[in-house]
Design an enzyme around this catalytic site. Structure first.
Site, PDB file in Angstrom:
ATOM      1  CG  ASN A 177      58.939  77.695 -12.083  1.00 17.72           C
ATOM      2  OD1 ASN A 177      59.829  78.139 -12.796  1.00 17.72           O
ATOM      3  ND2 ASN A 177      57.704  78.178 -12.099  1.00 17.72           N
ATOM      4  CE1 TYR A 181      52.775  80.261 -13.533  1.00 16.02           C
ATOM      5  CE2 TYR A 181      53.070  79.036 -11.487  1.00 16.02           C
ATOM      6  CZ  TYR A 181      53.512  79.384 -12.748  1.00 16.02           C
ATOM      7  OH  TYR A 181      54.690  78.844 -13.220  1.00 16.02           O
ATOM      8  CD1 TRP A 195      49.064  74.943 -13.922  1.00 18.73           C
ATOM      9  CD2 TRP A 195      49.950  75.262 -11.889  1.00 18.73           C
ATOM     10  NE1 TRP A 195      48.924  73.783 -13.219  1.00 18.73           N
ATOM     11  CE2 TRP A 195      49.456  73.946 -11.972  1.00 18.73           C
ATOM     12  CE3 TRP A 195      50.585  75.685 -10.719  1.00 18.73           C
ATOM     13  CZ2 TRP A 195      49.566  73.057 -10.914  1.00 18.73           C
ATOM     14  CZ3 TRP A 195      50.687  74.804  -9.671  1.00 18.73           C
ATOM     15  CH2 TRP A 195      50.181  73.509  -9.766  1.00 18.73           C
ATOM     16  CG  ASP A 326      43.571  88.412 -16.990  1.00 18.23           C
ATOM     17  OD1 ASP A 326      44.691  88.861 -16.656  1.00 18.23           O
ATOM     18  OD2 ASP A 326      43.252  87.222 -16.864  1.00 18.23           O
TER      19      ASP A 326
HETATM   20  C1  LIG Z   1      50.110  90.330 -11.620  1.00 16.47           C
HETATM   21  C2  LIG Z   1      50.394  89.152 -12.493  1.00 16.47           C
HETATM   22  C3  LIG Z   1      49.511  88.080 -12.520  1.00 16.47           C
HETATM   23  C4  LIG Z   1      49.752  86.972 -13.321  1.00 16.47           C
HETATM   24  N1  LIG Z   1      48.864  85.943 -13.307  1.00 16.47           N
HETATM   25  C5  LIG Z   1      49.116  84.832 -14.030  1.00 16.47           C
HETATM   26  C6  LIG Z   1      48.234  83.724 -13.975  1.00 16.47           C
HETATM   27  O1  LIG Z   1      47.220  83.757 -13.302  1.00 16.47           O
HETATM   28  N2  LIG Z   1      48.547  82.616 -14.697  1.00 16.47           N
HETATM   29  C7  LIG Z   1      49.677  82.546 -15.469  1.00 16.47           C
HETATM   30  O2  LIG Z   1      49.917  81.503 -16.068  1.00 16.47           O
HETATM   31  N3  LIG Z   1      50.516  83.591 -15.552  1.00 16.47           N
HETATM   32  C8  LIG Z   1      50.272  84.732 -14.838  1.00 16.47           C
HETATM   33  N4  LIG Z   1      51.134  85.793 -14.909  1.00 16.47           N
HETATM   34  C9  LIG Z   1      52.316  85.714 -15.778  1.00 16.47           C
HETATM   35  C10 LIG Z   1      53.368  84.805 -15.185  1.00 16.47           C
HETATM   36  O3  LIG Z   1      53.668  85.184 -13.883  1.00 16.47           O
HETATM   37  C11 LIG Z   1      54.622  84.818 -16.039  1.00 16.47           C
HETATM   38  O4  LIG Z   1      54.301  84.277 -17.300  1.00 16.47           O
HETATM   39  C12 LIG Z   1      55.789  84.060 -15.418  1.00 16.47           C
HETATM   40  O5  LIG Z   1      56.924  84.185 -16.254  1.00 16.47           O
HETATM   41  C13 LIG Z   1      55.485  82.602 -15.230  1.00 16.47           C
HETATM   42  O6  LIG Z   1      56.580  81.966 -14.627  1.00 16.47           O
HETATM   43  P1  LIG Z   1      57.118  80.564 -15.171  1.00 16.47           P
HETATM   44  O7  LIG Z   1      57.838  80.857 -16.463  1.00 16.47           O
HETATM   45  O8  LIG Z   1      58.035  80.102 -14.108  1.00 16.47           O
HETATM   46  O9  LIG Z   1      55.950  79.680 -15.365  1.00 16.47           O
HETATM   47  C14 LIG Z   1      50.902  86.932 -14.122  1.00 16.47           C
HETATM   48  C15 LIG Z   1      51.793  88.001 -14.099  1.00 16.47           C
HETATM   49  C16 LIG Z   1      51.542  89.102 -13.300  1.00 16.47           C
HETATM   50  C17 LIG Z   1      52.504  90.236 -13.302  1.00 16.47           C
HETATM   51 MN   LIG Z   2      60.113  79.735 -14.161  1.00 18.55          MN
END
Ligand SMILES: Cc1cc2nc3c(=O)[nH]c(=O)nc-3n(C[C@H](O)[C@H](O)[C@H](O)COP(=O)(O)O)c2cc1C
Ligand SMILES: [Mn+2]
Length: 526
Positions: A177, A181, A195, A326
């Site tokens: 994956n 995060y 995460w 945020d």
């Molecule tokens: C700039 C940015 C920062 C982010 N920071 C976080 C974070 O710190 N923690 C988190 O859980 N998701 C964060 N997200 C959202 C996740 O990247 C997003 O939910 C993503 O789909 C997670 O991938 P996954 O589905 O593989 O877990 C962020 C998104 C962006 C655009």
């Molecule tokens: Mn994913």
């Protein structure tokens, strides 16, 4: 042609007049945020596009001469350039074509499918033996403090890596994956691993915990099981673990900073948990992502990445993370998260550090979110084919407000759609869903406000429910758990108990409009 790495992307931005190099010295503590925020909100001058240009800070105070790239995705145009399309709907169209694929009948139809199958070959990542990210391999004498990481806002807990592609492996399937995060830098060797509990890497972590707990040495409901359950259930200020109750073990993590734009974008895409983002990136770029093995962990990283951090999180370790300014426009509160321990850094010669800031919208992440909205529409329609269009207004910060138009076909249809959305991956976080009929243009907020608030009888048309909410929701009764609201603003039917007549929308007739068009000049109003 696909950008192979961040540098090709920066070159393309520069050629297109979409990048500004900044040679003056700037401070990564707060100052870069203030500059970038002014640029993204258009307060810093008249740029060609809303969102301002991408910025490459070449002289960052205390930044070891590492240039800092920010706002790379910060306009509609650059989002299109990043994904190499003239309109984001082109990608939606490609997804639609793939989804529409039916089994070929006969030789000719099979022949016609060959190009599409050849295209699909490009989606899968390719292993290569080495790559630019291995130009410098630092197994000792390295430090997270060497990075020009930003402190974004005054009350942030420290400096954060804000655009990391975090790579983990599912212990059940072996699939990888990539999630974005943020990582709070604690010291030279450790960082917070933010995460959120509903994200895919967090599930990998829980699966590791379950496995640790279920080891043969711990048959039955032993202490490790309790400890694992305890860690899973904890959310800020939960009970502490006794030393003997710690499930031992580590989970390996690799982090790529500064990758080609399709891969960076794929890390934020809410892909289904079992879909590898490397494949999503391959689909978007129409070229395989090249991967190399890490030095100290059993993971692969993009060969062209600017900077790679290798390491692990201990299964028994949580530490306070945040606060952090945020994308809600507010600080996200402190909470406990796993801790990333660095084991090795590899990087290109003269690496470039890619970052972003989040805060009050509109900002760079707003453009990424809009791209997700467009690209996910056909995927939402797969489950909810009655959906016509969706709008996530940037001020609704993507989880607070979703406006959706539907082709209503049966009583209660709007509520079925709400429930479907609340069950759809990360759309589960949507605090407020507004459902309208297909004659409402959801992209036109004026039209939405006019019709929604005319059409509702609030007590009858608002549906409340309870469930998981975004970790960033500071108003919910509990962290990560709270209520959600759906507004059924569709026209109510007699079969839904609405017996009054429904008025027609006021529209002028075509004949009169044409007549006035004709004599408009003569009226000399303009
Ligand atoms: C700039 C940015 C920062 C982010 N920071 C976080 C974070 O710190 N923690 C988190 O859980 N998701 C964060 N997200 C959202 C996740 O990247 C997003 O939910 C993503 O789909 C997670 O991938 P996954 O589905 O593989 O877990 C962020 C998104 C962006 C655009
Ligand atoms: Mn994913």
């Amino acid at each position: 042609m696909a950008y192979n790495d961040l540098r090709e992307w920066i070159d393309a931005l520069e050629r297109a007049g979409e990048l500004k190099r900044i040679r003056a010295e700037v401070n990564p503590v707060l100052e870069i945020t203030e500059i970038t925020d002014r640029v993204s909100k258009g307060a810093a001058g008249n740029y060609r596009f809303p969102g301002g240009p991408a910025l490459l800070f070449e002289n960052v105070k205390g930044g070891n001469s590492i240039p800092v790239l920010i706002n790379q995705f910060g306009s509609e145009r650059r989002m299109q350039m990043a994904l190499e399309v003239n309109s984001l709907d082109e990608i939606a169209e490609r997804i639609r074509e793939l989804l529409n694929m039916k089994s070929p009948e006969g030789f000719l139809e099979k022949l016609k499918m060959l190009p599409m199958l050849a295209d699909m070959g490009k989606f899968f990542p390719k292993s290569v033996s080495t790559g630019p990210c291995k130009e410098v391999i630092e197994k000792k004498d390295f430090s997270l403090l060497d990075l020009p990481a930003l402190q974004c806002w005054p009350k942030d807990a420290g400096r954060f890596i804000t655009l990391p592609c975090v790579i983990t492996r599912d212990p059940r399937t072996g699939k990888r994956n990539v999630g974005m995060y943020r990582m709070q830098i604690y010291d030279a060797m450790t960082a917070g691993m933010h995460w959120q509990r509903q994200k895919v890497a967090a599930e990998h972590y829980r699966e590791m915990l379950r496995r640790g707990a279920a080891s043969p040495a711990d048959a039955g409901a032993g202490s490790k099981t309790r400890a694992a359950v305890d860690i899973m259930a904890r959310s800020g200020g939960g009970s502490m673990l006794a030393p003997g109750e710690r499930p031992a073990g580590k989970m390996e993590v690799a982090v790529a900073i500064g990758t080609d734009p399709a891969l960076t974008f794929s890390a934020i895409v809410p892909a289904p948990p079992d879909v590898e983002e490397f494949i999503v990136a391959g689909f978007l770029r129409q070229k395989p992502v090249e991967l190399v093995k890490c030095e100290t962990v059993d993971l692969e990283v993009p060969a062209g990445a600017e900077i790679v951090l290798e390491g692990y999180v201990n299964l028994d370790e949580l530490r306070t993370e945040g606060p952090f300014g945020d994308h809600t426009g507010f600080y996200s509160l402190e909470d406990e998260y796993p801790v990333f321990h660095l084991t090795c850094v590899t990087h290109r010669k003269n690496p470039i550090y890619a970052t972003t800031i989040v805060g009050k919208p509109p900002m760079e992440d707003g453009w990424m979110g809009k791209a997700v909205e467009r690209i996910f529409l056909p995927l939402m329609k797969l489950t909810l084919p009655e959906i016509i269009d969706v709008n996530l207004p940037v001020e609704g910060i993507f989880h607070n407000l979703m406006i959706v138009s539907i082709r209503k076909s049966y009583p209660g249809h709007a509520r079925k759609v709400m429930n479907g959305i609340w069950a759809l991956g990360q759309a589960m976080f949507t605090k407020c869903i507004v459902v309208v009929d297909e004659d409402v243009n959801v992209q036109d907020i004026g039209d939405v406000v006019l019709k929604v608030f005319n059409h509702i009888d609030p007590e009858r048309d608002i549906q409340f429910t309870l469930g998981p909410v975004d970790s960033l929701d500071h108003a919910a009764r509990l962290p990560n758990f709270g209520s959600k609201m759906g507004i059924d603003a569709t026209r109510k039917w007699p079969t839904e108990g609405f017996m009054r007549p429904w008025p027609d929308e006021i529209l002028m007739d075509e004949k009169t409009k044409a007549a006035v068009d004709k004599k408009w000049k003569e009226l000399e109003i303009e």
